[in-house]
Design an enzyme around this catalytic site. Structure first.
Site, short mmCIF file in Angstrom:
data_model
loop_
_atom_site.label_atom_id
_atom_site.label_comp_id
_atom_site.label_asym_id
_atom_site.label_seq_id
_atom_site.Cartn_x
_atom_site.Cartn_y
_atom_site.Cartn_z
N ASP A 23 0.86 -1.19 0.00
CA ASP A 23 0.00 0.00 0.00
C ASP A 23 0.89 1.24 0.00
OD1 ASP A 23 -2.14 1.73 0.29
OD2 ASP A 23 -2.20 1.52 2.48
N ASP A 27 -4.52 3.60 2.71
CA ASP A 27 -5.91 3.17 2.88
C ASP A 27 -6.01 1.70 3.32
OD1 ASP A 27 -5.27 1.82 0.59
OD2 ASP A 27 -6.95 2.58 -0.60
N ASP A 31 -1.75 -1.26 -3.73
CA ASP A 31 -2.13 -0.52 -4.94
C ASP A 31 -1.07 -0.67 -6.04
OD1 ASP A 31 -0.16 1.33 -3.95
OD2 ASP A 31 -1.74 2.25 -2.72
N ASP A 100 -5.03 -10.93 -15.34
CA ASP A 100 -6.09 -11.89 -15.08
C ASP A 100 -7.25 -11.57 -16.01
OD1 ASP A 100 -7.60 -13.87 -13.50
OD2 ASP A 100 -6.14 -13.40 -11.93
N ASP A 201 -9.26 -16.98 -15.91
CA ASP A 201 -10.00 -17.51 -14.77
C ASP A 201 -11.03 -18.56 -15.22
OD1 ASP A 201 -10.48 -17.06 -11.88
OD2 ASP A 201 -12.50 -16.56 -12.54
N GLU A 258 -6.88 -21.28 -16.27
CA GLU A 258 -7.21 -21.94 -15.01
C GLU A 258 -8.31 -22.94 -15.33
OE1 GLU A 258 -8.61 -21.03 -10.46
OE2 GLU A 258 -9.71 -20.28 -12.16
N HIS A 334 -3.46 -17.40 -4.70
CA HIS A 334 -4.36 -16.64 -3.82
C HIS A 334 -5.59 -17.45 -3.37
CE1 HIS A 334 -6.08 -16.58 -7.74
NE2 HIS A 334 -7.21 -16.12 -7.25
N ASP A 335 -5.78 -18.65 -3.93
CA ASP A 335 -6.92 -19.50 -3.55
C ASP A 335 -6.51 -20.65 -2.66
OD1 ASP A 335 -8.70 -18.08 -5.16
OD2 ASP A 335 -8.40 -19.40 -6.89
O1 TEU Z 1 -10.98 -19.78 -8.89
C1 TEU Z 1 -11.71 -20.85 -9.43
C2 TEU Z 1 -11.83 -21.99 -8.58
O2 TEU Z 1 -11.83 -23.09 -9.05
C3 TEU Z 1 -11.99 -21.70 -7.15
O3 TEU Z 1 -13.33 -21.80 -6.88
C4 TEU Z 1 -11.22 -22.64 -6.34
O4 TEU Z 1 -11.71 -23.93 -6.50
C5 TEU Z 1 -11.40 -22.26 -4.92
O5 TEU Z 1 -11.04 -20.91 -4.77
C6 TEU Z 1 -10.51 -23.10 -4.06
O6 TEU Z 1 -10.86 -22.82 -2.79
C7 TEU Z 1 -10.99 -18.61 -9.61
C8 TEU Z 1 -10.22 -17.55 -8.88
O7 TEU Z 1 -8.88 -17.92 -8.79
C9 TEU Z 1 -10.86 -17.30 -7.56
O8 TEU Z 1 -10.14 -16.40 -6.78
C10 TEU Z 1 -12.24 -16.78 -7.82
O9 TEU Z 1 -12.93 -16.64 -6.62
C11 TEU Z 1 -13.04 -17.71 -8.74
O10 TEU Z 1 -12.30 -18.15 -9.87
C12 TEU Z 1 -14.24 -16.99 -9.29
O11 TEU Z 1 -13.87 -16.03 -10.22
#
Ligand code: TEU
Length: 560
Positions: A23, A27, A31, A100, A201, A258, A334-335
């Site tokens: 950041d 905030d 960014d 993305d 995505d 993805e 990030h997931d």
């Molecule tokens: O993620 C797709 C996806 O398959 C996710 O639902 C994944 O299985 C889950 O996050 C695992 O816990 C993509 C993006 O990377 C994610 O951040 C988004 O929330 C999602 O698509 C919807 O756009």
């Protein structure tokens, strides 16, 4: 491999989650200016490409994966001028930027959807997937990826719309050629700006099966499995070929799809070396190996993966795509939870050595490696976050659905599962130093920091020649220098060994032997390493021969 090596086959990608990176305006939200300030750090690591999670205008129902304007920057992150500056500065430093692309769905605040929901006759009605109720219910049994049904009833017109993710993410109707053209035009806007690639995505979900048939309901579950029902639908390859021709072939782009629910057969089509669709896919199979044995609980679980299963799966992808399609290599993003916590051992005495082992295992495979921000300093899962601290819609919905609706009665167990698997483990702010808020912000961070930032941070890593950071730097340098890491044939040596993962990469003139002790035990293994072999990297100071110390990883280079 016969085809000529492409630049993205030798590249290493660094993933930046803008909200949590740096950041600059106080905030509490990262960014674009913050990313620009930190380009030298990414350059020092040695990565070639930066993948930016979505930075477009969004109501942030799913942290930017619900886009309301594809050609505008989220004001929380800055302006289009900030973006242009980031891109220019990255290019000046020899870094590429991959954006993305979220086009399975938009936000419900996107002008297309605002129009679409107005009336059945609206021009944009057919941009989304609307269906009449069936016997007063949803049109089929599909569940949302984030709990509950995948359909939302809309009073204005008395129909349901499909949202495979949250209600604020209505699915686009790719059957409609106008939708496809609108998406391609938007992509060309970014290609014309000079970006270097797209991470697409859930691209495997854009083509829905004809007739939208019910999905299989897992035992104990309430909804049909929409991922299985939708993934790799009837027209997906056709749509991607069209995209390739109308957009991607206009520049030398790097693309990664993805591909939730992808199997080998489809991966070979998505990522075929004939350049007809994408360069590579993110497959999910290794991410699902440590799911809960109760299918109704899905990913929510806290047991570690079995090494034998992991080997079998990664080896299948290495072997079956070889010479046909290209792999992406990743442990986290990030997931997903943090790599060292999930596959290594984040206890203080083992964190550094096991993070290096986990990295070694992945970085000598064939494919393009992805490093998620903080992985290179061994950031861990955020065990200090409690139920009220979480921001992620998947976690919040899962608590509501699994606990509040009595699928899992024990809240402490659910919290344990979230600490093992929740997405917010990866989303806590980047730990730059040991000052207030880890140097991430002078304001109040949008998500609580991991409370271990005083010891685990970039400044400390840069000060320590034995840090995980410098180990990653070396892994990247080796990939750039040794062609065999890109081209060698993968051979698994020990499919049934439950403690050690050893493989070879074999080339015409040389071979790599990659040995990884996946346990905290001291073990003995004899791989008959010839005396002429050179140890090119390892996570201990010396070589103990056939003795493998806790989480030891080492790689030998041999001439054939
Ligand atoms: O993620 C797709 C996806 O398959 C996710 O639902 C994944 O299985 C889950 O996050 C695992 O816990 C993509 C993006 O990377 C994610 O951040 C988004 O929330 C999602 O698509 C919807 O756009």
């Amino acid at each position: 491999m016969t085809a000529a090596i492409q630049w993205w086959q030798k590249a290493v990608v660094y993933q930046v989650y803008p909200r949590s990176f740096q950041d600059t305006d106080g905030d509490g939200i990262g960014d674009l200016k913050g990313i620009t300030q930190r380009l030298d750090y990414i350059k020092k690591l040695g990565a070639d490409v930066i993948w930016l999670n979505p930075v477009y205008a969004s109501p942030d129902k799913d942290n930017g994966y619900d886009i309301s304007d594809y050609e505008a920057i989220n004001t929380k992150f800055g302006t289009m001028a900030d973006f242009d500056n980031l891109l220019a500065q990255a290019h000046d430093k020899g870094l590429k930027i991959m954006m993305d692309l979220v086009v399975n769905h938009t936000s419900d605040q996107h002008p297309w959807f605002i129009e679409s929901r107005q009336s059945k006759e609206n021009d944009k009605r057919d941009f989304y997937i609307w269906r009449d109720p069936v016997a007063g219910h949803e049109p089929n049994n599909w569940g949302s990826f984030f709990s509950g049904p995948a359909w939302q009833f809309d009073d204005a017109t008395g129909q349901y719309y499909l949202h495979l993710f949250v209600e604020g993410q209505p699915d686009l109707n790719w059957v409609n050629p106008e939708v496809r053209q609108a998406v391609f035009d938007m992509m060309n806007f970014w290609v014309d700006k000079g970006i270097d690639g797209f991470r697409m995505d859930v691209i495997s979900l854009i083509s829905k099966p004809d007739g939208l048939p019910d999905g299989e309901v897992p035992e104990g579950g309430d909804y049909g499995n929409s991922n299985q029902a939708v993934a790799n639908g009837p027209h997906v390859h056709e749509y991607l070929q069209e995209m390739r021709q109308k957009v991607l072939n206009r520049a030398d782009m790097m693309t990664v799809g993805e591909a939730s629910g992808v199997d080998i057969e489809n991966a070979v089509k998505y990522a075929n070396q004939d350049n007809s669709e994408l360069n590579m896919v993110f497959q999910f199979e290794h991410m699902d190996l440590d799911n809960n044995p109760n299918p109704a609980l899905g990913k929510w679980y806290d047991k570690k993966v079995s090494l034998v299963d992991l080997k079998a799966n990664l080896s299948k992808w290495q072997n079956d795509l070889a010479g046909k399609a290209w792999n992406s290599l990743y442990w986290d993003n990030h997931d997903q939870p943090r790599a060292v916590s999930r596959y290594g051992d984040d206890r203080p005495e083992y964190r550094v050595v096991s993070a290096k082992m986990v990295a070694t295992l992945l970085h000598f495979m064939q494919g393009t490696p992805y490093i998620y921000q903080g992985e290179e300093i061994g950031m861990t899962n955020a065990y200090n976050l409690q139920r009220d601290d979480f921001d992620d819609v998947e976690i919040k919905n899962a608590f509501k659905y699994l606990i509040d609706q009595d699928h899992l009665t024990d809240e402490a167990t659910m919290l344990r599962y979230v600490h093992a698997k929740g997405r917010d483990n990866a989303r806590t702010p980047m730990q730059w130093n040991d000052s207030t808020n880890a140097g991430f912000t002078t304001g109040t961070p949008w998500l609580k920091l991991n409370d271990n930032y005083e010891t685990i941070n970039v400044a400390a890593a840069l000060d320590d020649p034995n840090s995980i950071f410098y180990y990653y730097q070396k892994l990247i340098r080796l990939r750039h220098d040794l062609p065999i890491i890109t081209t060698g044939v993968y051979q698994l040596l020990d499919p049934t060994d439950e403690q050690v993962y050893t493989y070879r990469r074999v080339g015409e003139n040389d071979t790599l032997l990659v040995i990884n002790n996946f346990t905290s035990d001291t073990l003995t293994r004899d791989y008959q390493v010839p005396e002429t072999a050179t140890l090119i990297i390892g996570n201990y100071d010396d070589d103990a021969g056939t003795t493998l110390r806790p989480y030891e990883a080492k790689v030998y280079h041999l001439t054939n």
